[in-house]
Design a protein around this motif. Structure first.
Motif, PDB file in Angstrom:
ATOM      1  N   THR A 165      31.380  45.070  45.646  1.00 44.90           N
ATOM      2  CA  THR A 165      30.201  45.667  46.267  1.00 44.90           C
ATOM      3  C   THR A 165      29.595  46.761  45.407  1.00 44.90           C
ATOM      4  O   THR A 165      28.391  47.005  45.479  1.00 44.90           O
ATOM      5  CB  THR A 165      30.561  46.253  47.652  1.00 44.90           C
ATOM      6  OG1 THR A 165      31.521  47.297  47.498  1.00 44.90           O
ATOM      7  CG2 THR A 165      31.105  45.178  48.570  1.00 44.90           C
ATOM      8  N   SER A 166      30.407  47.410  44.583  1.00 48.83           N
ATOM      9  CA  SER A 166      29.897  48.525  43.788  1.00 48.83           C
ATOM     10  C   SER A 166      29.521  48.128  42.366  1.00 48.83           C
ATOM     11  O   SER A 166      28.631  48.730  41.768  1.00 48.83           O
ATOM     12  CB  SER A 166      30.927  49.663  43.735  1.00 48.83           C
ATOM     13  OG  SER A 166      32.145  49.216  43.150  1.00 48.83           O
ATOM     14  N   GLY A 167      30.198  47.116  41.802  1.00 49.84           N
ATOM     15  CA  GLY A 167      29.968  46.790  40.392  1.00 49.84           C
ATOM     16  C   GLY A 167      29.604  45.356  40.117  1.00 49.84           C
ATOM     17  O   GLY A 167      29.383  44.998  38.951  1.00 49.84           O
ATOM     18  N   GLY A 168      29.576  44.501  41.140  1.00 50.19           N
ATOM     19  CA  GLY A 168      29.233  43.101  40.919  1.00 50.19           C
ATOM     20  C   GLY A 168      30.407  42.304  40.367  1.00 50.19           C
ATOM     21  O   GLY A 168      31.506  42.831  40.150  1.00 50.19           O
ATOM     22  N   TRP A 169      30.156  41.016  40.126  1.00 48.80           N
ATOM     23  CA  TRP A 169      31.234  40.128  39.698  1.00 48.80           C
ATOM     24  C   TRP A 169      31.810  40.502  38.338  1.00 48.80           C
ATOM     25  O   TRP A 169      32.996  40.303  38.099  1.00 48.80           O
ATOM     26  CB  TRP A 169      30.743  38.688  39.687  1.00 48.80           C
ATOM     27  CG  TRP A 169      30.809  38.042  41.027  1.00 48.80           C
ATOM     28  CD1 TRP A 169      29.769  37.714  41.849  1.00 48.80           C
ATOM     29  CD2 TRP A 169      32.008  37.675  41.731  1.00 48.80           C
ATOM     30  NE1 TRP A 169      30.229  37.166  43.019  1.00 48.80           N
ATOM     31  CE2 TRP A 169      31.601  37.127  42.979  1.00 48.80           C
ATOM     32  CE3 TRP A 169      33.368  37.754  41.444  1.00 48.80           C
ATOM     33  CZ2 TRP A 169      32.516  36.662  43.910  1.00 48.80           C
ATOM     34  CZ3 TRP A 169      34.277  37.302  42.378  1.00 48.80           C
ATOM     35  CH2 TRP A 169      33.861  36.762  43.596  1.00 48.80           C
ATOM     36  N   ARG A 181      37.403  37.598  30.937  1.00 51.17           N
ATOM     37  CA  ARG A 181      36.258  38.483  31.109  1.00 51.17           C
ATOM     38  C   ARG A 181      34.999  37.665  31.351  1.00 51.17           C
ATOM     39  O   ARG A 181      34.908  36.498  30.946  1.00 51.17           O
ATOM     40  CB  ARG A 181      36.083  39.430  29.916  1.00 51.17           C
ATOM     41  CG  ARG A 181      35.782  38.779  28.591  1.00 51.17           C
ATOM     42  CD  ARG A 181      35.932  39.779  27.465  1.00 51.17           C
ATOM     43  NE  ARG A 181      35.615  39.213  26.177  1.00 51.17           N
ATOM     44  CZ  ARG A 181      34.447  39.353  25.556  1.00 51.17           C
ATOM     45  NH1 ARG A 181      33.479  40.047  26.155  1.00 51.17           N
ATOM     46  NH2 ARG A 181      34.225  38.815  24.379  1.00 51.17           N
ATOM     47  N   TRP A 182      34.052  38.300  32.007  1.00 51.56           N
ATOM     48  CA  TRP A 182      32.774  37.677  32.313  1.00 51.56           C
ATOM     49  C   TRP A 182      31.854  37.872  31.109  1.00 51.56           C
ATOM     50  O   TRP A 182      31.585  38.998  30.690  1.00 51.56           O
ATOM     51  CB  TRP A 182      32.173  38.307  33.556  1.00 51.56           C
ATOM     52  CG  TRP A 182      30.845  37.752  33.944  1.00 51.56           C
ATOM     53  CD1 TRP A 182      29.642  38.401  33.919  1.00 51.56           C
ATOM     54  CD2 TRP A 182      30.574  36.443  34.446  1.00 51.56           C
ATOM     55  NE1 TRP A 182      28.646  37.576  34.359  1.00 51.56           N
ATOM     56  CE2 TRP A 182      29.180  36.360  34.695  1.00 51.56           C
ATOM     57  CE3 TRP A 182      31.365  35.331  34.706  1.00 51.56           C
ATOM     58  CZ2 TRP A 182      28.574  35.215  35.184  1.00 51.56           C
ATOM     59  CZ3 TRP A 182      30.762  34.187  35.208  1.00 51.56           C
ATOM     60  CH2 TRP A 182      29.380  34.132  35.440  1.00 51.56           C
ATOM     61  N   LEU A 183      31.344  36.761  30.538  1.00 53.49           N
ATOM     62  CA  LEU A 183      30.513  36.822  29.344  1.00 53.49           C
ATOM     63  C   LEU A 183      29.027  36.809  29.665  1.00 53.49           C
ATOM     64  O   LEU A 183      28.204  36.999  28.777  1.00 53.49           O
ATOM     65  CB  LEU A 183      30.837  35.639  28.415  1.00 53.49           C
ATOM     66  CG  LEU A 183      32.289  35.524  27.946  1.00 53.49           C
ATOM     67  CD1 LEU A 183      32.463  34.275  27.094  1.00 53.49           C
ATOM     68  CD2 LEU A 183      32.716  36.762  27.179  1.00 53.49           C
ATOM     69  N   GLY A 184      28.701  36.585  30.943  1.00 51.42           N
ATOM     70  CA  GLY A 184      27.303  36.489  31.323  1.00 51.42           C
ATOM     71  C   GLY A 184      26.764  35.085  31.126  1.00 51.42           C
ATOM     72  O   GLY A 184      27.417  34.217  30.519  1.00 51.42           O
ATOM     73  N   ASP A 185      25.566  34.855  31.633  1.00 52.66           N
ATOM     74  CA  ASP A 185      24.907  33.554  31.490  1.00 52.66           C
ATOM     75  C   ASP A 185      25.790  32.416  31.999  1.00 52.66           C
ATOM     76  O   ASP A 185      25.853  31.341  31.387  1.00 52.66           O
ATOM     77  CB  ASP A 185      24.527  33.322  30.020  1.00 52.66           C
ATOM     78  CG  ASP A 185      23.532  32.171  29.859  1.00 52.66           C
ATOM     79  OD1 ASP A 185      22.784  31.905  30.820  1.00 52.66           O
ATOM     80  OD2 ASP A 185      23.534  31.532  28.786  1.00 52.66           O
ATOM     81  N   GLY A 186      26.500  32.654  33.126  1.00 49.76           N
ATOM     82  CA  GLY A 186      27.306  31.607  33.729  1.00 49.76           C
ATOM     83  C   GLY A 186      28.563  31.250  32.963  1.00 49.76           C
ATOM     84  O   GLY A 186      29.121  30.167  33.160  1.00 49.76           O
ATOM     85  N   ARG A 187      29.074  32.154  32.123  1.00 52.67           N
ATOM     86  CA  ARG A 187      30.247  31.856  31.305  1.00 52.67           C
ATOM     87  C   ARG A 187      31.396  32.815  31.654  1.00 52.67           C
ATOM     88  O   ARG A 187      31.230  34.027  31.565  1.00 52.67           O
ATOM     89  CB  ARG A 187      29.923  31.958  29.817  1.00 52.67           C
ATOM     90  CG  ARG A 187      28.858  30.967  29.336  1.00 52.67           C
ATOM     91  CD  ARG A 187      28.457  31.267  27.905  1.00 52.67           C
ATOM     92  NE  ARG A 187      27.966  32.642  27.792  1.00 52.67           N
ATOM     93  CZ  ARG A 187      28.085  33.376  26.677  1.00 52.67           C
ATOM     94  NH1 ARG A 187      28.696  32.886  25.610  1.00 52.67           N
ATOM     95  NH2 ARG A 187      27.611  34.605  26.647  1.00 52.67           N
ATOM     96  N   LEU A 188      32.527  32.231  32.020  1.00 50.39           N
ATOM     97  CA  LEU A 188      33.729  33.006  32.323  1.00 50.39           C
ATOM     98  C   LEU A 188      34.813  32.635  31.323  1.00 50.39           C
ATOM     99  O   LEU A 188      35.264  31.488  31.270  1.00 50.39           O
ATOM    100  CB  LEU A 188      34.223  32.719  33.751  1.00 50.39           C
ATOM    101  CG  LEU A 188      35.534  33.387  34.152  1.00 50.39           C
ATOM    102  CD1 LEU A 188      35.405  34.904  34.137  1.00 50.39           C
ATOM    103  CD2 LEU A 188      35.981  32.909  35.535  1.00 50.39           C
ATOM    104  N   GLN A 189      35.209  33.598  30.512  1.00 54.74           N
ATOM    105  CA  GLN A 189      36.348  33.391  29.613  1.00 54.74           C
ATOM    106  C   GLN A 189      37.617  33.584  30.422  1.00 54.74           C
ATOM    107  O   GLN A 189      37.867  34.662  30.943  1.00 54.74           O
ATOM    108  CB  GLN A 189      36.307  34.390  28.458  1.00 54.74           C
ATOM    109  CG  GLN A 189      37.516  34.295  27.523  1.00 54.74           C
ATOM    110  CD  GLN A 189      37.470  35.324  26.420  1.00 54.74           C
ATOM    111  OE1 GLN A 189      36.461  35.494  25.746  1.00 54.74           O
ATOM    112  NE2 GLN A 189      38.573  36.048  26.247  1.00 54.74           N
TER     113      GLN A 189
END
Length: 322
Positions: A165-169, A181-189
């Motif tokens: 709720t405070s920082g997002g996914w 880690r979350w790489l953005g643009d729909g990419r999850l490492q």
């Protein structure tokens, strides 16, 4: 690196789930000695090893099976099927393992293995004996402490939901497990291994906490469910049954003393509910009393309100005053 491509709909509908089977498999991984043991598992492992060795140490199946099914950095797929419901029971999860054929189990065991299987694993009844081992570990080693473990896992889920709720996914997923880690643009490492990207669009995505050291990922073909099993770490794995000083319990009451002891690290009201098992109203009332007595304070973190001990509260819990 291991990369999952996740669309917004999958991420928005993802769920956190507590899985008894994940804890059981994590316990097996600790018992076979080829995986590192987490701080949360050490006490359990020391207490459990004698009974495990007495029952399975001389068994002709258990040790060869553990050696081949749970290797460094790898678990046999049929042991780690992702949960199918948001509140799975061990019996249902075990039945899904039992539905595996011996032939499929052997294919799973041979994956990445650079030597033949142990002869006992080529005999009929491979899955039946694996199910017997899993069931024994659950009944004799995991289930007796399951209420306590469940509270730890649920507290972890609450903490990560607060972070969402405070920082997002990105705040939730970064560092959820080593190399993730979350790489953005729909990419999850999901790890640092050299695997081809995997498209999980249209799938159900589950996040499953465990007290194991590293966790793992799992899915079932045709790929409609994917799961990330991740370790509770740091204060998130704090023992919910920690015993406050007896003098403190006599002074302010056992429930308030327990809450004050748990506030060695800041926690929200919902986290304390998960850790203590007390009703929300009861926890809120105790927190008000502790705050009025200047033993705790609170601060806002994003949309969450976190409670923490004051210097006076620390002094009472540690048994001395500065």
């Amino acid at each position: 690196m291991g990369l999952w491509r996740i669309d917004a709909d999958v991420l928005a509908s993802s769920r956190f789930v507590v899985s008894p089977m994940a804890e059981t498999v994590g316990g097996l991984a600790a018992l076979n000695g080829q995986h590192r043991v987490s701080p949360a598992q050490r006490e359990w492992l020391a207490a459990s090893l004698p009974a495990f060795r007495a029952r399975w140490g001389a068994d002709d199946f258990a040790l060869p099976f553990l050696r081949d099914a749970i290797r460094p950095g790898w678990l046999a797929d049929f042991l780690v099927k992702p949960p199918r419901t948001e509140a799975p029971g061990f019996t249902d999860e075990l039945a899904r393992v039992a539905a595996t054929t011996d032939e499929q189990a052997r294919r799973d065991l041979l994956e990445t293995l650079d030597r033949p299987l142990a002869p006992v694993l080529l005999e009929p009844g491979l899955v039946e004996r694996a199910v017997e081992l899993l069931d024994w570990v659950w009944r004799h080693m995991v289930r007796p402490g399951w209420p306590r473990r469940r509270r730890v896992l649920e507290a972890d889920i609450v903490a990560r939901t607060d972070r969402l709720t405070s920082g997002g996914w990105a705040a939730v997923l970064d560092g959820m497990r080593p190399g993730m880690r979350w790489l953005g643009d729909g990419r999850l490492q999901i790890n640092t291994y050299d695997y081809p990207p995997r498209d999980v669009s249209g799938s159900r995505l589950l996040f499953v906490p465990t007290t194991a050291h590293r966790g793992w990922v799992s899915w079932e073909e045709p790929g409609d469910v994917h799961a990330v099993i991740y370790p509770c770490t740091g204060w998130l794995a704090q023992d919910p049954d920690v015993v406050p000083p007896d003098a403190l319990a006599r002074l302010i009451g056992p429930a308030r003393a327990r809450i004050l002891t748990l506030l060695a690290a800041p926690k929200s009201t919902t986290q304390l509910v998960a850790l203590t098992g007390l009703p929300l109203g009861s926890v809120g009332g105790h927190l008000r009393v502790l705050r009025d007595a200047a033993l705790t304070a609170r601060r806002r973190a994003g949309r969450s309100v976190l409670y923490y001990r004051t210097d006076l509260g620390d002094a009472l819990c540690t048994g001395h005053d500065e």
